[in-house]
Design a protein around this motif. Sequence first.
Motif, short mmCIF file in Angstrom:
data_model
loop_
_atom_site.label_atom_id
_atom_site.label_comp_id
_atom_site.label_asym_id
_atom_site.label_seq_id
_atom_site.Cartn_x
_atom_site.Cartn_y
_atom_site.Cartn_z
N THR A 1 26.63 -65.13 36.44
CA THR A 1 25.86 -64.03 37.01
C THR A 1 26.75 -63.08 37.80
N THR A 2 26.22 -61.90 38.03
CA THR A 2 26.92 -60.92 38.86
C THR A 2 27.09 -61.43 40.28
N VAL A 3 26.10 -62.16 40.77
CA VAL A 3 26.18 -62.72 42.12
C VAL A 3 27.39 -63.64 42.24
N LEU B 1 39.33 -65.22 35.60
CA LEU B 1 37.88 -65.11 35.69
C LEU B 1 37.37 -64.70 34.31
N SER B 2 36.77 -65.65 33.63
CA SER B 2 36.28 -65.41 32.27
C SER B 2 34.82 -64.98 32.29
N THR B 3 34.49 -63.98 31.48
CA THR B 3 33.10 -63.52 31.38
C THR B 3 32.37 -64.17 30.20
N ALA B 4 32.95 -65.21 29.63
CA ALA B 4 32.41 -65.81 28.40
C ALA B 4 30.96 -66.28 28.53
N LEU B 5 30.56 -66.73 29.72
CA LEU B 5 29.20 -67.23 29.91
C LEU B 5 28.22 -66.15 30.35
N MET B 6 28.72 -64.95 30.55
CA MET B 6 27.85 -63.82 30.89
C MET B 6 27.48 -63.10 29.59
N GLY C 1 29.87 -60.20 28.98
CA GLY C 1 30.47 -61.22 28.13
C GLY C 1 29.87 -61.33 26.74
N CYS C 2 28.96 -60.45 26.39
CA CYS C 2 28.37 -60.49 25.04
C CYS C 2 29.42 -60.13 24.00
N ILE C 3 29.51 -60.96 22.97
CA ILE C 3 30.46 -60.71 21.88
C ILE C 3 29.96 -59.54 21.05
N LEU C 4 30.85 -58.64 20.69
CA LEU C 4 30.48 -57.41 20.00
C LEU C 4 29.70 -57.68 18.71
#
Length: 579
Positions: free
Chosen positions: A165-167, A205-210, A228-231
């Motif tokens: 999350t952003t939080v 810091l990975s965004t993979a779960l976002m 983190g959404c895959i294109l």
Amino acid sequence: MQGGTALTALAPCDGILGFVLWLTMAASSLSRYCYFGHHGIFPRMQMRCSRKASSLWINGSSPCKMTAKTIRPLTRPMLKPPAINSLTKRSLHTTQLRLQEVMLTSERYEVQRLPFAHVSEADLSFFEHLMPGRVVTDVDELELFNVDWLKSVRGCSKVLLKPQTTVEVSEILRYCNERNLAVNPQGGNTGLVGGSVPVFDEIILSTALMNQVISFDPVSGILVCQAGCILENLNKYLEEFDFIMPLDLGAKGSCHIGGNVATNAGGLRLLRYGSLRGTVLGLEVVLADGSLLNCLTSLRKDNTGYDLKQLFIGSEGTLGIITAVSILCPRKPKAVNLAFLGCQSFSQVLQTFTTCKGMLGEILSAYEFMDSECMKLVERHLKLARPVAESPFYVLIETSGSNSAHDEEKLSHFLEHVMASDLVIEGTLASDETKIKALWALRERITEALTFDGSVYKYDISLPVERLYDLVTDMRERLGRSAKNVVGYGHLGDGNLHLNITAESYSHSLLDAIEPYVYEWTSKYRGSISAEHGLGFKKKHYIHYSKSQEAVLLMQQFKTMLDPKGILNPYKMLPAKTT
């Protein structure tokens, strides 16, 4: 069948379009070779049937707000895109990584570590309390996140964080800023200039779960999603509503939309849909001190003050971490055709492009070129089949529209003209989705083929189109046998050349022969040293070849204002400030 003279025409085609095109090509010459499985000469009067045959073809948000520390979670309904098993996903070739250790970036480039704090046990306890089970310290698991896709740079981070999350991103950056801990934001790790992996021990810091879709409005075509959404997953999600993403990349199966925006990725269809600076409507960004900059508007028109989102598009994670994106998506074309053509010279490639723009106009969605050396690489390393006879240059032309009969007729007239004018010597057409993907693979997978050819030196150059291939020819002459291969391909429609040089192994002497010469050459003809890949770690010292001293100074001032401690993606994009 009459006589023994052969017809040259386009190689295997689909359905009626192929048949009509076959007839059309026969009119352009009496000595052409046909790949349709038919050979012979057809009277010119028979071509009057082609036009007749064509008729049988089948067919809003709140303004930008900045808040410090206090952040509320997003409450809009979350729609997860379907899982995709893609053949286009970039692979890190993990077995090769274990066999061939990549040299540490700090050692290869002799970089000095900045005075950031080191991660302590107390730091790990804080992160684990914030994100239970999503703090990675295992050395083997960290290996892939420390090495770039090209296996050319390697960091030594000891910690990987996976916020959802952003939080959580805000809390991480607030803590790291207070502790003076450097942070390396990472999306799909498909970057090509060393910007997505640490140089030393920065926290990854990975965004993979976002990876959640927040909302989509099928009336306006506006998508709001996490970074983190895959294109490719986003594209599959949108196709259910008859929409598509406005960008398409070879790395679409792995790259994240947040990373695309952070690097201002261009891609294959910029010619049709424009750049992300135009299609991105809003961003949610967490700044270095943990503050939230909420510019996640879904308005196409908002003329109130400075357009702050533009600061973060192309900033490569150095000014803030993008956590959500609002983007305008086009309708999915009902009719798509792809022509793969062979040309004898680059001059003919340019003339074909000029003709293409004039005759195809509003349905033209992509115009790509590649040289014969690129084709040899994808044949040799990826075992892909060349669809036409060997040519010095190849062109991919894609059309996208709403009326298949209209588009196919325009395309057939264009191809008849370029064949009759001897601009194109041979080609193949596809309107079937499977065949279209097979032809696109020849262009999209060149980068992958290059990784199997040895150590790769990559240059993403923007030049006036008439000068585009001169740089490739010049570099071949300059490097001679010191380089294994020097190849050129790219987005001719927007003046973007991908110059790639391979060698058996990394060589300082070869690099010295290439740089800064390649940047001096580009600057001489008023080009850009980075058209779409960004500057990252590898190109930051060469920014002056494309930007004035005053412009670079202003960028450094922005960096100091938004990230005074310099914790966000250090050692990247901008050269160190001189006193």
